[in-house]
Scaffold this active site. Structure first.
Site, PDB file in Angstrom:
ATOM      1  N   GLY A  31       0.113 -42.108   4.204  1.00 41.53           N
ATOM      2  CA  GLY A  31      -1.112 -40.953   3.359  1.00 41.53           C
ATOM      3  C   GLY A  31       0.085 -39.823   2.295  1.00 41.53           C
ATOM      4  O   GLY A  31       0.669 -40.145   2.069  1.00 41.53           O
ATOM      5  N   HIS A  37       3.801 -45.840  -3.162  1.00 46.38           N
ATOM      6  CA  HIS A  37       2.900 -46.617  -2.773  1.00 46.38           C
ATOM      7  C   HIS A  37       2.377 -48.107  -3.596  1.00 46.38           C
ATOM      8  O   HIS A  37       1.728 -48.337  -3.237  1.00 46.38           O
ATOM      9  CB  HIS A  37       2.382 -45.415  -2.101  1.00 46.38           C
ATOM     10  CG  HIS A  37       2.704 -44.492  -0.969  1.00 46.38           C
ATOM     11  ND1 HIS A  37       2.816 -43.098  -1.398  1.00 46.38           N
ATOM     12  CD2 HIS A  37       3.370 -44.484   0.096  1.00 46.38           C
ATOM     13  CE1 HIS A  37       3.530 -41.975   0.031  1.00 46.38           C
ATOM     14  NE2 HIS A  37       3.704 -43.395   0.183  1.00 46.38           N
ATOM     15  N   GLN A  61       7.923 -38.774  14.747  1.00 46.70           N
ATOM     16  CA  GLN A  61       8.675 -38.661  14.420  1.00 46.70           C
ATOM     17  C   GLN A  61       9.312 -37.848  12.935  1.00 46.70           C
ATOM     18  O   GLN A  61       9.776 -37.424  12.379  1.00 46.70           O
ATOM     19  CB  GLN A  61       8.940 -39.889  12.829  1.00 46.70           C
ATOM     20  CG  GLN A  61       7.583 -39.597  11.636  1.00 46.70           C
ATOM     21  CD  GLN A  61       7.543 -41.131  10.897  1.00 46.70           C
ATOM     22  OE1 GLN A  61       6.999 -41.539  11.475  1.00 46.70           O
ATOM     23  NE2 GLN A  61       8.135 -40.974   9.496  1.00 46.70           N
ATOM     24  N   GLY A 147       9.953 -48.976   1.146  1.00 46.13           N
ATOM     25  CA  GLY A 147      10.572 -47.979  -0.089  1.00 46.13           C
ATOM     26  C   GLY A 147      11.545 -48.402  -0.025  1.00 46.13           C
ATOM     27  O   GLY A 147      12.365 -47.895   0.947  1.00 46.13           O
ATOM     28  N   ASP A 150      13.105 -44.412   0.758  1.00 43.30           N
ATOM     29  CA  ASP A 150      13.940 -44.581   2.048  1.00 43.30           C
ATOM     30  C   ASP A 150      15.017 -45.585   2.844  1.00 43.30           C
ATOM     31  O   ASP A 150      14.743 -46.194   3.650  1.00 43.30           O
ATOM     32  CB  ASP A 150      12.779 -44.546   3.392  1.00 43.30           C
ATOM     33  CG  ASP A 150      11.753 -43.284   3.198  1.00 43.30           C
ATOM     34  OD1 ASP A 150      12.071 -42.334   3.618  1.00 43.30           O
ATOM     35  OD2 ASP A 150      10.711 -43.334   2.386  1.00 43.30           O
ATOM     36  N   GLN A 153      15.863 -46.027   6.787  1.00 48.08           N
ATOM     37  CA  GLN A 153      14.592 -46.165   6.906  1.00 48.08           C
ATOM     38  C   GLN A 153      14.245 -48.380   6.985  1.00 48.08           C
ATOM     39  O   GLN A 153      14.423 -49.024   7.826  1.00 48.08           O
ATOM     40  CB  GLN A 153      13.178 -45.536   6.824  1.00 48.08           C
ATOM     41  CG  GLN A 153      12.458 -46.359   7.390  1.00 48.08           C
ATOM     42  CD  GLN A 153      10.583 -45.601   6.626  1.00 48.08           C
ATOM     43  OE1 GLN A 153      10.680 -44.485   7.634  1.00 48.08           O
ATOM     44  NE2 GLN A 153      10.035 -45.711   6.052  1.00 48.08           N
ATOM     45  N   VAL A 176      10.581 -45.919  -6.953  1.00 50.96           N
ATOM     46  CA  VAL A 176       9.913 -44.854  -7.806  1.00 50.96           C
ATOM     47  C   VAL A 176      10.536 -43.953  -8.120  1.00 50.96           C
ATOM     48  O   VAL A 176       9.958 -43.028  -7.339  1.00 50.96           O
ATOM     49  CB  VAL A 176       8.277 -45.162  -7.717  1.00 50.96           C
ATOM     50  CG1 VAL A 176       8.143 -45.283  -8.417  1.00 50.96           C
ATOM     51  CG2 VAL A 176       8.273 -47.039  -7.263  1.00 50.96           C
ATOM     52  N   SER A 186       5.944 -37.513  -0.993  1.00 53.96           N
ATOM     53  CA  SER A 186       4.203 -36.594  -0.887  1.00 53.96           C
ATOM     54  C   SER A 186       4.871 -35.562  -0.984  1.00 53.96           C
ATOM     55  O   SER A 186       4.103 -34.409  -1.033  1.00 53.96           O
ATOM     56  CB  SER A 186       3.845 -37.820   0.308  1.00 53.96           C
ATOM     57  OG  SER A 186       3.863 -38.303   0.630  1.00 53.96           O
ATOM     58  N   ARG A 187       6.421 -35.443  -0.437  1.00 51.50           N
ATOM     59  CA  ARG A 187       7.080 -33.837  -0.150  1.00 51.50           C
ATOM     60  C   ARG A 187       7.127 -33.714  -1.627  1.00 51.50           C
ATOM     61  O   ARG A 187       7.270 -31.946  -1.149  1.00 51.50           O
ATOM     62  CB  ARG A 187       7.868 -33.805   0.317  1.00 51.50           C
ATOM     63  CG  ARG A 187       7.817 -34.159   1.900  1.00 51.50           C
ATOM     64  CD  ARG A 187       8.964 -34.019   3.300  1.00 51.50           C
ATOM     65  NE  ARG A 187       8.806 -34.312   5.058  1.00 51.50           N
ATOM     66  CZ  ARG A 187       8.851 -35.535   5.539  1.00 51.50           C
ATOM     67  NH1 ARG A 187       9.442 -36.090   5.053  1.00 51.50           N
ATOM     68  NH2 ARG A 187       8.003 -35.472   6.416  1.00 51.50           N
TER      69      ARG A 187
HETATM   70  O1  PAF Z   1       7.936 -44.395   5.123  1.00 57.04           O
HETATM   71  C1  PAF Z   1       7.347 -43.976   5.808  1.00 57.04           C
HETATM   72  O2  PAF Z   1       5.880 -43.342   5.105  1.00 57.04           O
HETATM   73  C2  PAF Z   1       7.199 -43.663   7.665  1.00 57.04           C
HETATM   74  O3  PAF Z   1       7.961 -43.611   7.650  1.00 57.04           O
HETATM   75  C3  PAF Z   1       6.331 -45.477   7.885  1.00 57.04           C
HETATM   76  C4  PAF Z   1       7.246 -46.398   8.016  1.00 57.04           C
HETATM   77  C5  PAF Z   1       5.110 -45.375   7.748  1.00 57.04           C
HETATM   78  C6  PAF Z   1       6.391 -45.111   9.449  1.00 57.04           C
HETATM   79  O4  PAF Z   1       5.506 -43.668  10.244  1.00 57.04           O
END
Ligand code: PAF
Length: 278
Positions: A31, A37, A61, A147, A150, A153, A176, A186-187
């Site tokens: 969010g 996003h 997380q 994205g 990350d 990730q 981006v 978002s941070r």
């Molecule tokens: O990248 C994120 O926003 C989060 O790590 C994800 C992939 C939605 C998992 O909570």
């Protein structure tokens, strides 16, 4: 656009869509959506099929002293952005919908998760892999878009999908940047005006290193990026150059390099990277 709040409803709807022969493209998010996003939703849209955006601030997380409680939220704006970019479904569950009392099953990737962010955030990728697995199961996604900001990730999710034979194709979308080249996050909302100006040192240093980044220049690039961020008042968590597909140390034979940074500006930890393939 449908807004779905419960796991049972999400899975029921997804199974109906799959039975009707539809492809489901998932954009997992926490969010507080921004243009980064939006670009993921646009890419999902181009895949064809039903686009589902999940909005879930995943508690598992976040470490005990991290920003779970203050993580920014704006559900109304998120829904507007999803609608504008043509999402079909927003899945926005409460934590109790995702984690049953006594939840005790985890998905753990054991190699790629150890370094970079995994070093200072030891439970982070276990939480990510677990929630993403749940989101895949609940949305029956056939494609999922992540994205490259990350980058670690995205690699872990690809490895998880490969290792566990999950029937989902992972699309990794470009990073981006804002007009001042700071990577969208978002941070960024946490940064004061002066911290924001200082934080530009991350992208400035990374983008300056990018054109000449090769195995033989990687060590110098790390040192230069580190010095530039520290000179701007940032506190380094890591600056590393690694082989981009394995996160192993760069060797003369590396075919791609991920130059990745995590650094603190005031109380805010930012990550950014450049990826060079040659
Ligand atoms: O990248 C994120 O926003 C989060 O790590 C994800 C992939 C939605 C998992 O909570």
């Amino acid at each position: 656009m449908e807004i779905i709040r419960t796991s049972s409803e999400m899975q029921k709807r997804a199974l109906e869509l799959r039975a009707a022969g539809k492809k489901i493209v998932l954009v997992p998010t926490m969010g507080f959506l921004h243009a980064g996003h939006a670009s993921l939703i646009d890419i999902a849209r181009r895949e064809g099929g039903v686009v589902a955006v999940s909005i879930f601030v995943n508690p598992t997380q976040f470490g005990p002293n991290e920003d779970l409680d203050k993580y920014p939220r704006d559900f109304k704006h998120d829904c507007e952005l999803c609608a504008e970019h043509g999402a079909d479904i927003v899945f926005a569950p409460e934590p109790a919908e995702i984690y049953s009392p006594g939840h005790s099953t985890w998905v753990v990737e054991e190699k790629l998760s150890k370094g970079l962010c995994g070093r200072t955030r030891p439970i982070h990728f276990r939480g990510v892999a677990t929630v993403v697995t749940k989101l895949f199961n609940l949305t029956q996604a056939t494609v999922a878009v992540f994205g490259r900001k990350d980058a670690q990730q995205a690699l872990i999710i690809k490895r998880m999908v490969r290792d566990l034979n999950m029937p989902v194709r992972i699309v990794v979308a470009p990073l981006v940047r804002d007009a001042d080249k700071v990577a969208l996050s978002s941070r960024n909302r946490y940064l004061s005006e002066s911290e924001r100006i200082a934080a530009r040192s991350i992208s400035r240093a990374l983008l300056a290193a990018e054109p000449t980044l090769r195995p033989e220049t990687a060590a110098d690039a790390v040192a230069t990026v580190r010095a530039a961020i520290e000179a701007a008042g940032g506190k380094i968590d890591y600056v590393e150059a690694l082989s981009a597909d394995t996160l192993d140390p760069v060797t003369a034979g590396s075919r791609s390099i991920l130059l990745a940074v995590a650094a603190w500006f005031g109380p805010t930890r930012l990550i950014d990277n450049v990826l060079v393939e040659f």
